[in-house]
Design a protein around this motif. Structure first.
Motif: not given
Ligand SMILES: NC(=O)C1=CN([C@@H]2O[C@H](COP(=O)(O)OP(=O)(O)OC[C@H]3O[C@@H](n4cnc5c(N)ncnc54)[C@H](OP(=O)(O)O)[C@@H]3O)[C@@H](O)[C@H]2O)C=CC1
Ligand SMILES: O=C(O)[C@@H]1CCC=N1
Length: 266
Positions: A10-14, A33-38, A64-69, A90-94, A114-119
């Protein structure tokens, strides 16, 4: 809407999607929501890991909204949710459908890339989906309904198009914000105080976006409507559309983003 969602990351896109869902028709009880840091200020249930997802929670969609890596490290813990009733979105780029399937590691996992965007955070998202093997009509409808709650949705069958999609609509909002920053800086250079230049640039981009959203004319017509023959806009457009201007620059920018998307395939 009665769709249950497990949001992983649940970072920027989630976070943008979650805000949009909660504001537009998804009830907080339907989301875990699963997000280690709340997550600050949400009414949805938040847990720190897959193990802490309440017993008996059977999501219709695992987003699945974590970084592709990070996908390969994070996704396996969610393999237990794979079933013919649950779709992984999955919304992970690539990340390709094949690599996502490997990452989740369950043969029965049904995946949509899938590929969403922040709007999406304000109900004005654009999401493009590509179905993987075994996606049923019901799953497709579920994804469409979920994503239409936060904006527009399109489907493509050719996965190769997802890199260009990512480069245009996924990354695209950043180009518009960068344009706004550049307009403000140019206004300052032209003699305006910084706060007035920033206000004019932001209001103009928002106003033009809203006009384009509501108008029936296409962008070319809307541009022509601003451009008096021999006037100020024509003078600016001559520069913007010159040899190394906007079209050429955006072509290069989009190509660079699409190339990077391919590199992230996993
Ligand atoms: N930002 C954008 O505009 C867009 C992003 N995307 C895709 O969305 C995905 C997320 O990007 P974005 O939101 O920008 O990145 P963020 O880093 O903001 O979000 C990823 C989140 O996942 C959390 N996380 C890390 N480890 C775990 C885990 N084990 N379980 C659950 N959550 C975890 C991270 O926490 P922590 O920060 O504490 O590590 C972070 O809050 C990417 O794959 C990106 O390609 C797709 C479209 C648009
Ligand atoms: O920059 C990125 O990689 C992500 C994908 C699209 C928008 N942001």
């Amino acid at each position: 809407m009665s769709i249950s969602i497990l949001l992983v990351g649940c970072g920027k896109m989630g976070g943008a999607m979650l805000s949009g869902w909660l504001e537009h028709s998804v009830s907080p009880e339907a989301v875990v929501v699963v997000e280690p840091n709340g997550v600050e200020e949400t009414t949805a249930k938040v847990v720190a890991s897959a193990d802490a997802v309440p017993d008996g929670f059977r999501p219709d969609v695992v987003v699945l909204a974590v970084k592709p890596q990070m996908m390969d490290d994070v996704a396996p813990a969610f393999a237990r949710f794979a079933s013919d009733k649950t779709v992984f979105l999955s919304i992970a780029a690539g990340r390709t459908l094949a690599s996502l399937r490997r990452a989740v590691g369950a043969d029965e996992a049904v995946i949509v890339r899938a590929m969403p965007n922040t709007p999406s955070a304000v109900g004005r998202g654009m999401t493009v989906c590509c179905p993987g093997e075994g996606v049923t009509d019901a799953m497709r409808d579920t994804c469409t309904m979920l994503l239409e709650a936060v904006g527009q949705v399109a489907w493509v069958d050719d996965e190769a198009q997802m890199d260009a999609v990512t480069a245009v609509s996924g990354s695209g909002p950043a180009y518009v914000f960068a344009l706004t920053e550049a307009m403000a800086a140019a206004g300052e250079k032209a003699g305006l105080p910084a706060n007035l230049a920033a206000m004019l640039a932001r209001a103009t981009v928002c106003g033009a976006g809203e006009l384009m959203y509501r108008a029936s004319e296409d962008p070319a017509q809307l541009r022509e409507n601003v451009t008096s023959p021999g006037g100020t806009t024509a003078a600016a457009l001559d520069v913007l559309r010159g040899e190394d201007g906007f079209p050429a620059l955006l072509e290069k920018a989009v190509a660079a983003a699409a190339r990077r998307s391919k590199e992230l395939a996993g």
